[in-house]
Each structure stands twice: as C-alpha cells, then as structure tokens.
Design a protein around this motif. Structure first.
Motif, PDB file in Angstrom:
ATOM      1  N   ILE A 184       0.840  -1.195   0.000  1.00 50.14           N
ATOM      2  CA  ILE A 184       0.000   0.000   0.000  1.00 50.14           C
ATOM      3  C   ILE A 184       0.874   1.243   0.000  1.00 50.14           C
ATOM      4  CG2 ILE A 184      -1.602   1.381   1.393  1.00 50.14           C
ATOM      5  CD1 ILE A 184      -3.031  -1.179   2.119  1.00 50.14           C
ATOM      6  N   GLN A 185       0.609   2.139  -0.951  1.00 51.40           N
ATOM      7  CA  GLN A 185       1.381   3.373  -1.055  1.00 51.40           C
ATOM      8  C   GLN A 185       0.507   4.571  -0.688  1.00 51.40           C
ATOM      9  OE1 GLN A 185       2.900   3.522  -5.038  1.00 51.40           O
ATOM     10  NE2 GLN A 185       4.346   1.852  -4.721  1.00 51.40           N
ATOM     11  N   THR A 186       1.109   5.603  -0.135  1.00 51.12           N
ATOM     12  CA  THR A 186       0.387   6.810   0.232  1.00 51.12           C
ATOM     13  C   THR A 186       1.073   8.024  -0.380  1.00 51.12           C
ATOM     14  OG1 THR A 186       1.657   7.094   2.273  1.00 51.12           O
ATOM     15  CG2 THR A 186      -0.357   5.779   2.406  1.00 51.12           C
ATOM     16  N   GLY A 187       0.289   9.095  -0.562  1.00 51.65           N
ATOM     17  CA  GLY A 187       0.843  10.299  -1.154  1.00 51.65           C
ATOM     18  C   GLY A 187       1.623  11.143  -0.173  1.00 51.65           C
ATOM     19  N   ASN A 188       1.335  10.982   1.115  1.00 55.03           N
ATOM     20  CA  ASN A 188       2.005  11.760   2.154  1.00 55.03           C
ATOM     21  C   ASN A 188       2.519  10.831   3.247  1.00 55.03           C
ATOM     22  OD1 ASN A 188       1.320  14.475   1.131  1.00 55.03           O
ATOM     23  ND2 ASN A 188      -0.785  13.850   1.594  1.00 55.03           N
ATOM     24  N   PRO A 189       3.459  11.296   4.061  1.00 51.98           N
ATOM     25  CA  PRO A 189       3.895  10.497   5.213  1.00 51.98           C
ATOM     26  C   PRO A 189       2.720  10.272   6.164  1.00 51.98           C
ATOM     27  CG  PRO A 189       5.402  12.322   4.801  1.00 51.98           C
ATOM     28  CD  PRO A 189       4.208  12.558   3.936  1.00 51.98           C
ATOM     29  N   ILE A 190       2.620   9.091   6.726  1.00 54.07           N
ATOM     30  CA  ILE A 190       1.517   8.774   7.631  1.00 54.07           C
ATOM     31  C   ILE A 190       2.064   8.092   8.885  1.00 54.07           C
ATOM     32  CG2 ILE A 190      -0.076   8.435   5.697  1.00 54.07           C
ATOM     33  CD1 ILE A 190       0.128   5.382   6.288  1.00 54.07           C
ATOM     34  N   TYR A 191       1.190   7.934   9.858  1.00 52.64           N
ATOM     35  CA  TYR A 191       1.523   7.170  11.051  1.00 52.64           C
ATOM     36  C   TYR A 191       1.335   5.699  10.716  1.00 52.64           C
ATOM     37  CZ  TYR A 191       1.344   5.433  15.868  1.00 52.64           C
ATOM     38  OH  TYR A 191       1.584   4.746  17.041  1.00 52.64           O
ATOM     39  N   PHE A 192       2.439   4.954  10.660  1.00 51.10           N
ATOM     40  CA  PHE A 192       2.410   3.528  10.309  1.00 51.10           C
ATOM     41  C   PHE A 192       3.024   2.770  11.483  1.00 51.10           C
ATOM     42  CE2 PHE A 192       2.844   0.476   6.492  1.00 51.10           C
ATOM     43  CZ  PHE A 192       2.799  -0.644   7.305  1.00 51.10           C
ATOM     44  N   ARG A 193       2.214   1.966  12.145  1.00 52.41           N
ATOM     45  CA  ARG A 193       2.717   1.207  13.293  1.00 52.41           C
ATOM     46  C   ARG A 193       2.579  -0.273  12.991  1.00 52.41           C
ATOM     47  NH1 ARG A 193       1.964   2.750  19.620  1.00 52.41           N
ATOM     48  NH2 ARG A 193       2.810   0.841  20.550  1.00 52.41           N
ATOM     49  N   ASN A 194       3.691  -0.923  12.913  1.00 50.20           N
ATOM     50  CA  ASN A 194       3.720  -2.352  12.596  1.00 50.20           C
ATOM     51  C   ASN A 194       4.607  -3.052  13.623  1.00 50.20           C
ATOM     52  OD1 ASN A 194       5.071  -4.804  11.120  1.00 50.20           O
ATOM     53  ND2 ASN A 194       3.206  -4.367   9.960  1.00 50.20           N
ATOM     54  N   GLU A 195       4.039  -4.008  14.352  1.00 49.91           N
ATOM     55  CA  GLU A 195       4.796  -4.694  15.401  1.00 49.91           C
ATOM     56  C   GLU A 195       4.647  -6.202  15.267  1.00 49.91           C
ATOM     57  OE1 GLU A 195       4.021  -3.354  19.357  1.00 49.91           O
ATOM     58  OE2 GLU A 195       3.822  -1.248  18.773  1.00 49.91           O
ATOM     59  N   PRO A 196       5.715  -6.941  15.579  1.00 49.62           N
ATOM     60  CA  PRO A 196       5.672  -8.412  15.495  1.00 49.62           C
ATOM     61  C   PRO A 196       5.016  -9.028  16.722  1.00 49.62           C
ATOM     62  CG  PRO A 196       7.857  -7.726  16.161  1.00 49.62           C
ATOM     63  CD  PRO A 196       7.076  -6.466  15.930  1.00 49.62           C
ATOM     64  N   VAL A 197       3.711  -8.775  16.869  1.00 50.38           N
ATOM     65  CA  VAL A 197       2.950  -9.342  17.979  1.00 50.38           C
ATOM     66  C   VAL A 197       1.863 -10.246  17.416  1.00 50.38           C
ATOM     67  CG1 VAL A 197       3.429  -7.475  19.606  1.00 50.38           C
ATOM     68  CG2 VAL A 197       1.502  -7.271  18.019  1.00 50.38           C
ATOM     69  N   GLY A 198       1.136 -10.911  18.300  1.00 50.23           N
ATOM     70  CA  GLY A 198       0.168 -11.901  17.840  1.00 50.23           C
ATOM     71  C   GLY A 198      -1.133 -11.351  17.338  1.00 50.23           C
ATOM     72  N   SER A 199      -1.413 -10.078  17.618  1.00 53.13           N
ATOM     73  CA  SER A 199      -2.712  -9.518  17.275  1.00 53.13           C
ATOM     74  C   SER A 199      -2.602  -8.008  17.092  1.00 53.13           C
ATOM     75  CB  SER A 199      -3.718  -9.840  18.392  1.00 53.13           C
ATOM     76  OG  SER A 199      -4.901  -9.096  18.252  1.00 53.13           O
ATOM     77  N   THR A 200      -3.329  -7.484  16.119  1.00 51.49           N
ATOM     78  CA  THR A 200      -3.394  -6.028  15.973  1.00 51.49           C
ATOM     79  C   THR A 200      -4.028  -5.402  17.201  1.00 51.49           C
ATOM     80  OG1 THR A 200      -3.562  -6.178  13.563  1.00 51.49           O
ATOM     81  CG2 THR A 200      -4.327  -4.143  14.564  1.00 51.49           C
TER      82      THR A 200
END
Length: 547
Positions: free
Chosen positions: A339-355
C-alpha cells in the motif's frame, strides 16, 4: 463532505480485524477531531458474532468502497417544490436560496421535473396568448398570491379558469364586444364596466387599485356565478404580473431529466456533467426521494474520504477504491506489503500476535483506559489471533495486554476462550463456500497470485465429508480467478496442527515449502497454526529457491 474518519480491517474480516477497528474508533473519538466510524468489508464470522453479542456491541457498518460518492459531498439542500406553485413563487424561492435550479416533485416526493432560471426568464420574455391561464390549468390561489389579491366574492375556490385574459380599459359597450363566457377580466372601479363583464358571463373579475365591488355588483356576481377579487396593483401591473401565476409544471423540464443518486461515484457523474452542462442536477436518495441539488462547484471542492487501515497493509486485502481515499494511518502486525500513500503517515507495525495488542498499547501509552466493552473486545481478539497463546505468533506483550485488559473487562479468560472457540469453530450447517471465504486472503509473492484461507476448529474429523467439495470449489476458483496457488488451512486448535488442502498449477510449492510429499491435494503439518508466520514465509522461500 462530512468530516468522517473510516476505520476498517481487511476483506473477509476475522475477529481481530473487526475488534481492532471498533476499539481504535473509540480511541480516535476520545483523542481526535474527526468522527471515527468502524466499518467492515464483509460478513462477520460466527466467532465474531458471538463476541459482539457477548459484549453487546453493535456490528460495524458494511461498506463496499471508499471512492468518493455523491453522498460524501456537501450538496445544496434546497427543498423540492410542488408542480402547482406559481412562477412568481418559484422565482422568490430561487432568490431566497441563491439557486438557479429547483427540483419539482409529486405528492410522494418523487422527481417529476426540473425548473431552471432559464425556464422562468423564457416565460417572462415569451408573448403568451391570452388563453394561457386556461392552457396551464392555473389555480385561483396562484392568481391571488401573484397579484397579492384578496377575496371580494368567490363562487368556487376550485374554479376552472377556461377563458381568456381581458383588460377592460374601455367603454362598457366595447367591453361587451370582446368579453366571452368564462373569461378572466381585469378592470377598474367603474361599476358599469363591472356590470357589463358579469352580463357577458366572465368567470373571474380582477378589480385593480385596491378597489372593491358594491353590494349590487356582488349580488349580480352571485347570480351569474362570477368570482371577484381585488388587487392593490394598477391595471398595467396586474396585466403584466398575471402570467406569473402560471404553475411551474407548465414551463419546467419534464423529459430527459439528468439526475444523480447518492450512491453514484463522483468520477462517473463528472463525465455526465461535462456532456450536459446544466447549472445544477437533482440528487435522489435510495428511497427515490429528492434531497437536494449538485453542481460542478461541488466536484471542484470535493475532499477524499479519510481512512485508517487496521490488521492489514496489503492492497488486495483492502477496501475497493483505496487509491481515491486519503489513508491517514496503518496499524498492523503482518508483513509490510504494497500500500502506497501520497504523504507520510503514522504507520505502526509490530511483530505481535494480534493487531488488538497494538491498539491496547496505544490506549495505555496515551493514559487512556478503554471502556469495559472495548477491553472485552480486545481480549477476545488477542485470544482469537493467538489461539490463546498456542500460536507461534504469540508474544509476551500479547500476554501482558490480555491480563491488563481482562481486569478492566472483568473477564474469566479461560472460560470465555472455551465458549468463544466452541461457538466459532462449529462447521454444522455451513457450506464449503462459507467456510472457505470466512478468512480468505490474497497475496502477491514474487509476481505469483496466491490465496490462503484459514479456519480453526475443534473437530478436524467433522470436516472429512466436506473435503472433496472443498477441493472442487478451490479448483474452480483457481481457474476463474487465475490463482497460481490456493491453500485452505484447517487448523485443529486442540491438536495444534493444520491440514492443508492445495490446488493450482504451482501447488508443488507447498510440498517444497514443508519438505513433504503431497497426498493428492492434502498434507498435514503438525505444529503449524499461523498463516502469517508459518505458511507465508516458507512458501515465499520456496518460490525464491526456484529462481
């Protein structure tokens, strides 16, 4: 556009996708300025239904796209008008609301025509024949309103004005030569002229200059069934204005009306506007009611829908029309995809078992305590996605968050988990199509289109009678949708393993990935519980090793 923020999980939503969206909407509504609304992209499964019912939480609204629709625009909300209002009233409404178009509706609010300022100006400029009131079926009340007139004597309020318009500015003898039965006559205060008009059988006398009629004239009018009204205007002004009493239905556009529906996409209506070039267009809702008008200005001033994605960051798994939306944030625990965005965004991605573990962390990091219901949903999602920590995706952070949330929700985790898995894993009464699409995701791995469905159950043997039907369904889907590989994971919660059904021209990738031999279309892999951590990575490695 309404200032709304949509929070959505992936297609074919699982428990974590739904619960994370609902929970993060609560957080954003407590901390943000936009109204956050959790939405879903598909039907919820039995497990999620059990959870929402258990905590008495409403199911998120189903949406199909985030492309900008007419309903997203701040359209003009001028009330539609009835077809029998006068031209003068229509003009006054247009001036008051600064609009150049009025939708015209029937008694059920269904669109029957469009009145434009061009229609009105044309009617003012046209030279009407003097039978126009009869031809247009003008009502007496329209004449009263247009001429600011008052009753003197009314024979019949529903009078049928069938004659021509006559201005009696002449001697009585001359008047009698031109007035015929049923005519509408404008005259002054000369009683001899009024008497002559009544003798000729006029249906309506309009007395100008705010004058009235004598008792003798009124009695003669009663006998002759002739109505009389009085206007403050002089004869010239009354003669000029009376044609403005014509009903709007006589001049409005009735044929080939161009209108738009609230669900129409802006991209589609833009082309229609370019081809037709009207100033404004009626907008109709799902009940076929007119709710306002739209013009080119609204398209120029449009904004994109604002979206936050949870539990995914893969375009094929996301909502339709995402490229036309403004993605503000992504909260996920899967691999980083495309997924690409036109502007910088808040992206939080963590290696845990559940969002939902990440969502819970966000609450606590900001010093905000989730409500009891939301804490319960987050607990359920963590339990579901980690299989109560039997999944290799489980982490200590998941366990810590579950403990903290369970205290807020006052939840017995073990008992709840048993009830939840029991409710969610039953296969009774379900078709193979429902089972396959309950949690189905599409991936693009090294240019190969791969689909992987997963369902967890406590009864692996109960699926035996469905296996052949499932393989047939998968083979059909593989051909129709050009999949290189389709995998169905039947995960046994109790035994801690999964049976994989595989079809597609590249199905041997699964055998290579797990270093086993396919038994027809099936293999059993003990200890494999996670699609994300135990299936996608080895398949990706198998693809890479072929190059």
């Amino acid at each position: 556009m309404n200032e709304v923020l949509y929070i959505t999980g992936h297609k074919n939503p699982d428990t974590d996708s739904i619960c994370a969206a609902i929970a993060y909407a609560e957080f954003k509504n407590k901390t943000g300025t936009l109204k956050a609304i959790p939405v879903r992209l598909g039907d919820i499964n039995r497990e999620t239904r059990f959870i929402l019912d258990y905590f008495n939480v409403e199911t998120p609204k189903l949406i199909e796209t985030v492309k900008v629709q007419v309903s997203d625009l701040n359209i003009d909300t001028v009330a539609p008008v009835a077809p029998d209002i006068s031209l003068k009233m229509a003009w006054n409404i247009m001036k008051k609301n600064n609009t150049k178009t009025l939708p015209v509706v029937d008694e059920n609010d269904f669109l029957v025509g469009v009145a434009t300022i061009t229609n009105l100006f044309s009617s003012f400029m046209d030279i009407w024949d003097n039978n126009i009131l009869s031809k247009s079926h003008t009502k007496l009340e329209n004449i009263l309103d247009t001429l600011s007139a008052k009753y003197v004597y009314i024979h019949d309020e529903n009078i049928n004005l069938s004659g021509k318009i006559v201005t009696a500015a002449m001697q009585p003898d001359s008047t009698e030569a031109i007035v015929e039965k049923g005519d509408i006559v404008i005259c002054g205060d000369r009683e001899d002229t009024q008497d002559a008009v009544i003798r000729c059988g006029a249906s309506l006398i309009i007395i100008t200059g705010n004058h009235t009629a004598s008792e003798d004239i009124i009695e003669k009018a009663k006998t002759a069934s002739c109505s009389i009204i009085s206007t403050p205007y002089d004869s010239f002004t009354a003669s000029r204005l009376i044609t403005q009493s014509i009903p709007i239905s006589y001049v409005m556009n009735k044929d080939n009306i161009v209108s738009f529906r609230t669900e129409d996409f802006v991209d589609d209506i833009r082309d229609v506007m370019l081809e037709t070039r009207y100033r404004s267009y009626p907008v109709i809702d799902k009940l076929n009611k007119v709710i306002g008008t739209i013009s080119r200005y609204h398209l120029i001033s449009q904004n994109r829908k604002k979206v936050i994605l949870v539990d995914h960051n893969e375009r094929t798994q996301s909502v339709h029309g995402l490229e036309d939306a403004e993605v503000l944030e992504i909260i996920d625990h899967h691999r980083i995809a495309d997924i690409q965005t036109g502007n910088p965004i808040y992206f939080r991605n963590e290696p845990v078992g559940s969002t939902s573990t990440i969502i819970a962390s966000i609450f606590f990091e900001n010093g905000i305590r989730p409500s009891k219901k939301i804490a319960g949903l987050l607990c359920a999602a963590i339990i579901s996605d980690t299989l109560l920590f039997k999944s290799p995706t489980s982490t200590n952070v998941d366990k810590l968050m579950l403990k903290r949330l369970a205290e807020i929700a006052d939840l017995d985790v073990e008992n709840f988990a048993r009830e939840m898995f029991k409710a969610g894993t039953s296969l009774n009464g379900r078709t193979v199509d429902e089972i396959f699409h309950q949690d189905f995701k599409v991936f693009t791995l090294n240019n190969l289109k791969i689909g992987i469905s997963q369902i967890s159950t406590m009864d692996l043997e109960g699926f035996a009678d469905m296996k052949n039907d499932m393989i047939s369904l998968m083979e059909k889907k593989s051909v129709e949708n050009s999949f290189n590989l389709l995998v169905f994971m039947l995960t046994d919660i109790l035994k801690g393993g999964s049976e994989l059904l595989v079809v597609g021209k590249d199905k041997e990738l699964v055998a290579r990935a797990f270093n086993v031999k396919l038994n027809g279309h099936s293999i059993y892999v003990p200890g494999v519980l996670s699609r994300k951590k135990q299936v996608i990575p080895p398949i990706t490695s198998a693809i890479t090793s072929l190059k």
